[in-house]
Write a protein that holds these residues in place. Structure first.
Motif, PDB file in Angstrom:
ATOM      1  N   THR A 106       0.808  -1.211   0.000  1.00  0.00           N
ATOM      2  CA  THR A 106       0.000   0.000   0.000  1.00  0.00           C
ATOM      3  C   THR A 106       0.844   1.266   0.000  1.00  0.00           C
ATOM      4  OG1 THR A 106      -1.693  -1.212   1.195  1.00  0.00           O
ATOM      5  CG2 THR A 106      -1.864   1.183   1.205  1.00  0.00           C
ATOM      6  N   THR A 107       1.888   1.329   0.802  1.00  0.00           N
ATOM      7  CA  THR A 107       2.695   2.542   0.881  1.00  0.00           C
ATOM      8  C   THR A 107       3.401   2.817  -0.442  1.00  0.00           C
ATOM      9  OG1 THR A 107       3.026   2.136   3.248  1.00  0.00           O
ATOM     10  CG2 THR A 107       4.468   3.745   2.196  1.00  0.00           C
ATOM     11  N   ALA A 108       3.940   1.771  -1.065  1.00  0.00           N
ATOM     12  CA  ALA A 108       4.579   1.946  -2.363  1.00  0.00           C
ATOM     13  C   ALA A 108       3.552   2.409  -3.404  1.00  0.00           C
ATOM     14  CB  ALA A 108       5.238   0.639  -2.807  1.00  0.00           C
ATOM     15  N   PHE A 109       2.368   1.816  -3.360  1.00  0.00           N
ATOM     16  CA  PHE A 109       1.324   2.211  -4.316  1.00  0.00           C
ATOM     17  C   PHE A 109       0.910   3.668  -4.090  1.00  0.00           C
ATOM     18  CE2 PHE A 109      -3.063   2.914  -5.523  1.00  0.00           C
ATOM     19  CZ  PHE A 109      -3.105   2.406  -6.815  1.00  0.00           C
ATOM     20  N   ALA A 110       0.736   4.055  -2.824  1.00  0.00           N
ATOM     21  CA  ALA A 110       0.322   5.434  -2.526  1.00  0.00           C
ATOM     22  C   ALA A 110       1.338   6.440  -3.054  1.00  0.00           C
ATOM     23  CB  ALA A 110       0.132   5.615  -1.019  1.00  0.00           C
ATOM     24  N   ALA A 111       2.626   6.139  -2.893  1.00  0.00           N
ATOM     25  CA  ALA A 111       3.650   7.057  -3.380  1.00  0.00           C
ATOM     26  C   ALA A 111       3.595   7.178  -4.895  1.00  0.00           C
ATOM     27  CB  ALA A 111       5.027   6.574  -2.929  1.00  0.00           C
ATOM     28  N   ALA A 112       3.334   6.078  -5.573  1.00  0.00           N
ATOM     29  CA  ALA A 112       3.279   6.118  -7.032  1.00  0.00           C
ATOM     30  C   ALA A 112       2.035   6.845  -7.532  1.00  0.00           C
ATOM     31  CB  ALA A 112       3.317   4.697  -7.593  1.00  0.00           C
ATOM     32  N   ILE A 113       0.883   6.511  -6.972  1.00  0.00           N
ATOM     33  CA  ILE A 113      -0.368   7.101  -7.472  1.00  0.00           C
ATOM     34  C   ILE A 113      -0.462   8.575  -7.083  1.00  0.00           C
ATOM     35  CG2 ILE A 113      -1.906   6.627  -5.521  1.00  0.00           C
ATOM     36  CD1 ILE A 113      -2.701   6.057  -9.256  1.00  0.00           C
ATOM     37  N   ALA A 114       0.260   9.000  -6.056  1.00  0.00           N
ATOM     38  CA  ALA A 114       0.251  10.416  -5.659  1.00  0.00           C
ATOM     39  C   ALA A 114       0.711  11.314  -6.797  1.00  0.00           C
ATOM     40  CB  ALA A 114       1.137  10.630  -4.431  1.00  0.00           C
ATOM     41  N   THR A 115       1.518  10.777  -7.697  1.00  0.00           N
ATOM     42  CA  THR A 115       2.018  11.588  -8.816  1.00  0.00           C
ATOM     43  C   THR A 115       1.049  11.610  -9.987  1.00  0.00           C
ATOM     44  OG1 THR A 115       3.227   9.747  -9.863  1.00  0.00           O
ATOM     45  CG2 THR A 115       4.377  10.998  -8.147  1.00  0.00           C
ATOM     46  N   TRP A 116      -0.056  10.863  -9.892  1.00  0.00           N
ATOM     47  CA  TRP A 116      -1.024  10.769 -10.979  1.00  0.00           C
ATOM     48  C   TRP A 116      -2.321  11.519 -10.683  1.00  0.00           C
ATOM     49  CZ3 TRP A 116      -1.124   6.917 -15.256  1.00  0.00           C
ATOM     50  CH2 TRP A 116       0.109   6.288 -15.432  1.00  0.00           C
ATOM     51  N   VAL A 117      -2.782  11.501  -9.418  1.00  0.00           N
ATOM     52  CA  VAL A 117      -4.109  12.041  -9.111  1.00  0.00           C
ATOM     53  C   VAL A 117      -4.084  13.569  -9.140  1.00  0.00           C
ATOM     54  CG1 VAL A 117      -4.878  10.039  -7.794  1.00  0.00           C
ATOM     55  CG2 VAL A 117      -3.639  11.861  -6.622  1.00  0.00           C
ATOM     56  N   LYS A 118      -5.256  14.146  -9.412  1.00  0.00           N
ATOM     57  CA  LYS A 118      -5.374  15.596  -9.575  1.00  0.00           C
ATOM     58  C   LYS A 118      -5.968  16.294  -8.362  1.00  0.00           C
ATOM     59  CE  LYS A 118      -3.919  15.230 -13.818  1.00  0.00           C
ATOM     60  NZ  LYS A 118      -2.521  15.597 -14.130  1.00  0.00           N
ATOM     61  N   ARG A 119      -7.050  15.732  -7.800  1.00  0.00           N
ATOM     62  CA  ARG A 119      -7.754  16.442  -6.729  1.00  0.00           C
ATOM     63  C   ARG A 119      -8.160  15.531  -5.567  1.00  0.00           C
ATOM     64  NH1 ARG A 119     -12.430  14.460  -6.806  1.00  0.00           N
ATOM     65  NH2 ARG A 119     -13.076  15.830  -5.120  1.00  0.00           N
ATOM     66  N   ILE A 120      -8.286  14.240  -5.792  1.00  0.00           N
ATOM     67  CA  ILE A 120      -8.800  13.338  -4.768  1.00  0.00           C
ATOM     68  C   ILE A 120      -7.784  13.174  -3.637  1.00  0.00           C
ATOM     69  CG2 ILE A 120      -7.877  11.147  -5.670  1.00  0.00           C
ATOM     70  CD1 ILE A 120     -10.750   9.992  -5.222  1.00  0.00           C
ATOM     71  N   ARG A 121      -8.283  12.917  -2.435  1.00  0.00           N
ATOM     72  CA  ARG A 121      -7.419  12.562  -1.310  1.00  0.00           C
ATOM     73  C   ARG A 121      -7.163  11.061  -1.319  1.00  0.00           C
ATOM     74  NH1 ARG A 121      -8.830  16.117   4.090  1.00  0.00           N
ATOM     75  NH2 ARG A 121      -8.723  18.162   3.073  1.00  0.00           N
ATOM     76  N   LEU A 122      -6.099  10.658  -0.625  1.00  0.00           N
ATOM     77  CA  LEU A 122      -5.798   9.242  -0.437  1.00  0.00           C
ATOM     78  C   LEU A 122      -5.912   8.907   1.040  1.00  0.00           C
ATOM     79  CD1 LEU A 122      -2.630   8.712  -2.687  1.00  0.00           C
ATOM     80  CD2 LEU A 122      -5.048   8.490  -3.323  1.00  0.00           C
ATOM     81  N   LEU A 123      -6.593   7.798   1.334  1.00  0.00           N
ATOM     82  CA  LEU A 123      -6.672   7.264   2.689  1.00  0.00           C
ATOM     83  C   LEU A 123      -5.805   6.008   2.707  1.00  0.00           C
ATOM     84  CD1 LEU A 123      -7.719   7.147   5.562  1.00  0.00           C
ATOM     85  CD2 LEU A 123      -9.855   6.151   4.690  1.00  0.00           C
ATOM     86  N   MET A 124      -4.566   6.180   3.108  1.00  0.00           N
ATOM     87  CA  MET A 124      -3.566   5.106   3.043  1.00  0.00           C
ATOM     88  C   MET A 124      -3.618   4.248   4.304  1.00  0.00           C
ATOM     89  SD  MET A 124       0.563   5.430   2.510  1.00  0.00           S
ATOM     90  CE  MET A 124       0.904   6.092   4.156  1.00  0.00           C
ATOM     91  N   ALA A 125      -3.886   2.955   4.140  1.00  0.00           N
ATOM     92  CA  ALA A 125      -3.883   2.048   5.286  1.00  0.00           C
ATOM     93  C   ALA A 125      -2.455   1.654   5.634  1.00  0.00           C
ATOM     94  CB  ALA A 125      -4.709   0.802   4.975  1.00  0.00           C
ATOM     95  N   VAL A 126      -2.131   1.685   6.918  1.00  0.00           N
ATOM     96  CA  VAL A 126      -0.808   1.272   7.389  1.00  0.00           C
ATOM     97  C   VAL A 126      -0.986   0.237   8.495  1.00  0.00           C
ATOM     98  CG1 VAL A 126       0.276   3.457   6.766  1.00  0.00           C
ATOM     99  CG2 VAL A 126      -0.639   3.177   9.060  1.00  0.00           C
ATOM    100  N   ARG A 127      -0.177  -0.805   8.433  1.00  0.00           N
ATOM    101  CA  ARG A 127      -0.254  -1.906   9.390  1.00  0.00           C
ATOM    102  C   ARG A 127       0.811  -1.680  10.465  1.00  0.00           C
ATOM    103  NH1 ARG A 127      -3.386  -5.859   7.609  1.00  0.00           N
ATOM    104  NH2 ARG A 127      -2.357  -7.439   8.887  1.00  0.00           N
ATOM    105  N   ILE A 128       0.340  -1.329  11.662  1.00  0.00           N
ATOM    106  CA  ILE A 128       1.255  -0.905  12.723  1.00  0.00           C
ATOM    107  C   ILE A 128       2.237  -1.997  13.111  1.00  0.00           C
ATOM    108  CG2 ILE A 128       1.345  -0.242  15.166  1.00  0.00           C
ATOM    109  CD1 ILE A 128       0.603   2.008  13.171  1.00  0.00           C
ATOM    110  N   GLY A 129       1.815  -3.254  13.091  1.00  0.00           N
ATOM    111  CA  GLY A 129       2.721  -4.341  13.470  1.00  0.00           C
ATOM    112  C   GLY A 129       3.900  -4.503  12.544  1.00  0.00           C
TER     113      GLY A 129
END
Length: 353
Positions: A63-86
């Motif tokens: 998820t984190t790798a995907f969020a970093a990549a897609i952040a460079t593509w999206v125009k206006r939408i927010r991202l709710l990135m899930a992170v696994r604390i363990g």
């Protein structure tokens, strides 16, 4: 009664959770960069406020790798990135969050998951205690403050990293869980408490309990609702689409899918099973269908109906205090288009501020 605008989010299937027929794998819909990218870009173009990027160790893509990549593509939408604390070391996670927030121009929120470290199992109470510590560490560092933390799981004395979020503050933490330790963790560290489908009386009780717990901590919470949708021009067509979705699912396959989930024994999953059993896998209340939970361990119900009925159901939830919706449907791209066409323009919505 005037209600505040609600946030309306869609869902990108990073954890191999996309089907035309539930329980029937489809290679076209498996989690991949291309497929999940296209769902996010579609949600962006359709006007959704946010999109959940889920996370699971055994399934799908990171998820984190995907969020970093897609952040460079999206125009206006927010991202709710899930992170696994363990799976995370909080100072490093804080830098990752801040970096991705910078890439998005400040449009990042974080879904905190109280996970185990893969290969290890921690009992519920200490696992949620670790999550509370992690949220505190993350919030301190992302607020740009020096950290002096002496906890059970981490002992850290650090200056904040040079890079921070665009706002200079921690992004909003979304968090869900139905057990007592989970509710206490939400009250102590979350901003938005996410719940899975329930009856209206059940939802009222959960909200009242979480508000009371948060008040005891000197805090307040906002509330979100994660649910599937099946919307068609008529109720008859919507119910037919719901029936078609599970038409190739047999009981053994559904049971295996539910049992394989990492959270298959959680209090939230048990509640979804109770609702499904009470309704016989049909409608637990008007337009809330539990049949979709026959092949899902987590969020196990869908709002099914025509545009007026789906809108009325969402407005009823808003009247109870829900300010954020995380919606999904199968296949995710097709259902996002239907919801955006029939319901989204009629909702007073914007990102949670």
């Amino acid at each position: 009664m005037s209600l505040p605008p609600c946030e309306v989010s869609w869902f990108s299937a990073l954890c191999d959770d996309d089907y035309e027929f539930l329980g029937v794998p489809d290679t076209r819909l498996q989690s991949s960069w291309e497929h999940c990218r296209d769902i996010v870009l579609q949600a962006d173009s359709l006007g959704f406020d946010n999109v959940l990027l889920p996370s699971g160790y055994a399934l799908g893509i990171d998820t984190t790798a995907f969020a970093a990549a897609i952040a460079t593509w999206v125009k206006r939408i927010r991202l709710l990135m899930a992170v696994r604390i363990g799976e995370s070391w909080p100072p490093q996670l804080a830098r990752q969050i801040a970096t991705i927030d910078q890439m998005l121009g400040g449009r990042l929120a974080v879904n905190i998951i109280s996970s185990d470290l893969p290969g290890e199992v921690l009992e519920s109470a200490p696992r949620y205690a670790r999550t509370v510590e992690a949220m505190s560490i993350l919030r301190t560092l992302l607020n740009g403050e020096a950290l002096d933390h002496e906890g059970e799981f981490w002992k850290l004395k650090l200056k904040p990293p040079r890079i921070g979020t665009v706002s200079g503050r921690a992004p909003q933490f979304y968090f869900g869980g139905l057990s007592d330790p989970a509710r206490d963790a939400a009250a102590k560290g979350a901003d938005v408490y996410l719940m899975w489908p329930d009856t209206l009386p059940g939802m009222r009780a959960i909200i009242a309990d979480l508000r009371e717990r948060a008040e005891r901590e000197g805090r307040s919470l906002r509330f979100g609702y994660r649910v599937h949708v099946v919307v068609r021009e008529t109720e008859e067509a919507a119910r037919a689409a719901a029936d078609r979705l599970i038409s190739r699912l047999d009981g053994d396959t559904g049971a295996k899918i539910r049992a394989n989930s990492l959270d298959s024994g959680s209090a939230g999953v048990r509640r979804q099973a109770e609702l499904r059993e009470a309704s016989g896998g049909e409608y637990i209340e008007d337009n809330l269908w539990t049949g979709i939970g026959r092949a899902r361990s987590g969020c196990g119900a869908a709002i099914v109906g025509d545009p007026d009925q789906v809108l009325a159901k969402l407005e009823a939830y808003r009247a109870e205090g829900i300010e954020a919706f995380i919606l999904s449907g199968y296949p995710h791209a097709a259902e996002a288009d239907l919801f955006a066409r029939h319901v989204l323009p009629r909702l007073d919505h914007r990102p949670l501020g």
